[in-house]
Design an enzyme around this catalytic site. Structure first.
Site, PDB file in Angstrom:
ATOM      1  N   ASP A 276      37.851  44.579  18.838  1.00  0.00           N
ATOM      2  CA  ASP A 276      38.530  45.757  18.300  1.00  0.00           C
ATOM      3  C   ASP A 276      37.536  46.687  17.592  1.00  0.00           C
ATOM      4  OD1 ASP A 276      38.118  44.702  15.765  1.00  0.00           O
ATOM      5  OD2 ASP A 276      40.232  44.323  15.339  1.00  0.00           O
ATOM      6  N   HIS A 277      38.066  47.694  16.913  1.00  0.00           N
ATOM      7  CA  HIS A 277      37.223  48.712  16.265  1.00  0.00           C
ATOM      8  C   HIS A 277      36.248  48.123  15.240  1.00  0.00           C
ATOM      9  CE1 HIS A 277      40.897  48.007  13.996  1.00  0.00           C
ATOM     10  NE2 HIS A 277      40.197  48.297  12.902  1.00  0.00           N
TER      11      HIS A 277
ATOM     12  N   CYS B 287      36.883  40.249  16.471  1.00  0.00           N
ATOM     13  CA  CYS B 287      37.645  41.202  15.661  1.00  0.00           C
ATOM     14  C   CYS B 287      37.126  41.085  14.236  1.00  0.00           C
ATOM     15  CB  CYS B 287      39.159  40.983  15.786  1.00  0.00           C
ATOM     16  SG  CYS B 287      39.788  39.423  15.135  1.00  0.00           S
TER      17      CYS B 287
ATOM     18  N   THR C 193      38.071  39.174  11.658  1.00  0.00           N
ATOM     19  CA  THR C 193      37.925  37.771  11.255  1.00  0.00           C
ATOM     20  C   THR C 193      37.687  36.835  12.442  1.00  0.00           C
ATOM     21  OG1 THR C 193      40.301  37.477  11.500  1.00  0.00           O
ATOM     22  CG2 THR C 193      39.492  38.055   9.297  1.00  0.00           C
TER      23      THR C 193
ATOM     24  N   HIS D 113      33.035  19.351  23.232  1.00  0.00           N
ATOM     25  CA  HIS D 113      34.263  18.543  23.140  1.00  0.00           C
ATOM     26  C   HIS D 113      35.519  19.248  23.641  1.00  0.00           C
ATOM     27  CE1 HIS D 113      32.708  15.433  19.962  1.00  0.00           C
ATOM     28  NE2 HIS D 113      31.946  15.500  21.039  1.00  0.00           N
TER      29      HIS D 113
ATOM     30  N   HIS E   5      36.816  13.228  26.207  1.00  0.00           N
ATOM     31  CA  HIS E   5      36.948  14.679  26.024  1.00  0.00           C
ATOM     32  C   HIS E   5      37.657  15.341  27.212  1.00  0.00           C
ATOM     33  CE1 HIS E   5      34.895  14.218  22.365  1.00  0.00           C
ATOM     34  NE2 HIS E   5      33.804  13.734  22.947  1.00  0.00           N
TER      35      HIS E   5
ATOM     36  N   ARG F  62      41.258  14.627  26.571  1.00  0.00           N
ATOM     37  CA  ARG F  62      41.849  15.435  25.495  1.00  0.00           C
ATOM     38  C   ARG F  62      42.053  16.888  25.931  1.00  0.00           C
ATOM     39  NH1 ARG F  62      38.054  12.397  21.011  1.00  0.00           N
ATOM     40  NH2 ARG F  62      39.311  10.492  20.988  1.00  0.00           N
TER      41      ARG F  62
HETATM   42  C1  RB5 Z   1      41.701  44.846  11.722  1.00  0.00           C
HETATM   43  O1  RB5 Z   1      41.705  45.486  10.512  1.00  0.00           O
HETATM   44  C2  RB5 Z   1      41.775  43.342  11.532  1.00  0.00           C
HETATM   45  O2  RB5 Z   1      43.061  42.978  11.140  1.00  0.00           O
HETATM   46  C3  RB5 Z   1      41.383  42.623  12.800  1.00  0.00           C
HETATM   47  O3  RB5 Z   1      40.111  43.003  13.166  1.00  0.00           O
HETATM   48  C4  RB5 Z   1      41.350  41.109  12.718  1.00  0.00           C
HETATM   49  O4  RB5 Z   1      40.629  40.647  11.621  1.00  0.00           O
HETATM   50  C5  RB5 Z   1      42.641  40.423  12.878  1.00  0.00           C
HETATM   51  O5  RB5 Z   1      42.739  39.189  12.930  1.00  0.00           O
END
Ligand code: RB5
Length: 152
Positions: A8-9, A65, A67, A98, A134, A137
């Site tokens: 994403d951005h 993204c 996170t 694994h 593995h 699983r």
């Molecule tokens: C965008 O602001 C943020 O929510 C996205 O990049 C991500 O972290 C979502 O899980």
């Protein structure tokens, strides 16, 4: 190896650094976007990466993204995707050895460029430990995927 990468951005700069890094290692890597810093929805990109992998356009994908969480959750909804959201090289390596992770996800707001490169290298250099527990699983993961699949 043929790979796809998307994010994403929040991931534009890191994605480009990782794309260059992976290409410099001799892999064929296709950027699925976004390449805009305008706010966009991470599920769009997680879905694109996951679908490209299960369609066979690429052997594996990288999804980024803020996170790594939202994009990996989304990619994991695509039947056949095993996306691992990691922020360290050990987990990245083990996700291949694994779990046979076919999508690697991480957060552009969590890891820096150098750590992200180490994460990607650990995953690319590792091999799935085929046969034995593995394989069993991972087959159990597939069973869950198959059990809960909806109509196309
Ligand atoms: C965008 O602001 C943020 O929510 C996205 O990049 C991500 O972290 C979502 O899980």
């Amino acid at each position: 190896m043929k790979l796809v990468i998307g994010g994403d951005h929040s991931a534009v700069d890191l994605k480009e650094a990782i794309r260059e890094h992976v290409a410099s290692r001799g892999h064929d890597i296709v950027d699925l976007g976004t390449n805009s810093r305008e706010s966009t929805d991470y599920p769009v990109w997680g879905r694109l990466v996951g679908e490209a992998v299960v369609r066979g356009d690429a052997e594996a994908g990288i999804a980024i993204c803020g996170t790594g969480v939202g994009i990996s959750i989304t990619a994991n909804k695509v039947r056949g995707v095993r996306a691992a959201c990691v922020s360290d090289p050990y987990s990245a390596q083990m996700s291949k050895r694994h779990n046979n992770a076919n999508v690697l996800a991480f957060g552009a707001r969590v890891v820096g460029v150098d750590l992200a490169k180490m994460i990607v290298d650990a995953w690319l250099d590792a091999e799935f430990e085929q046969g034995g527990r593995h394989t069993h699983r991972v087959a159990l993961i597939t069973e869950v995927d198959e059990h809960y699949r909806g109509e196309d």
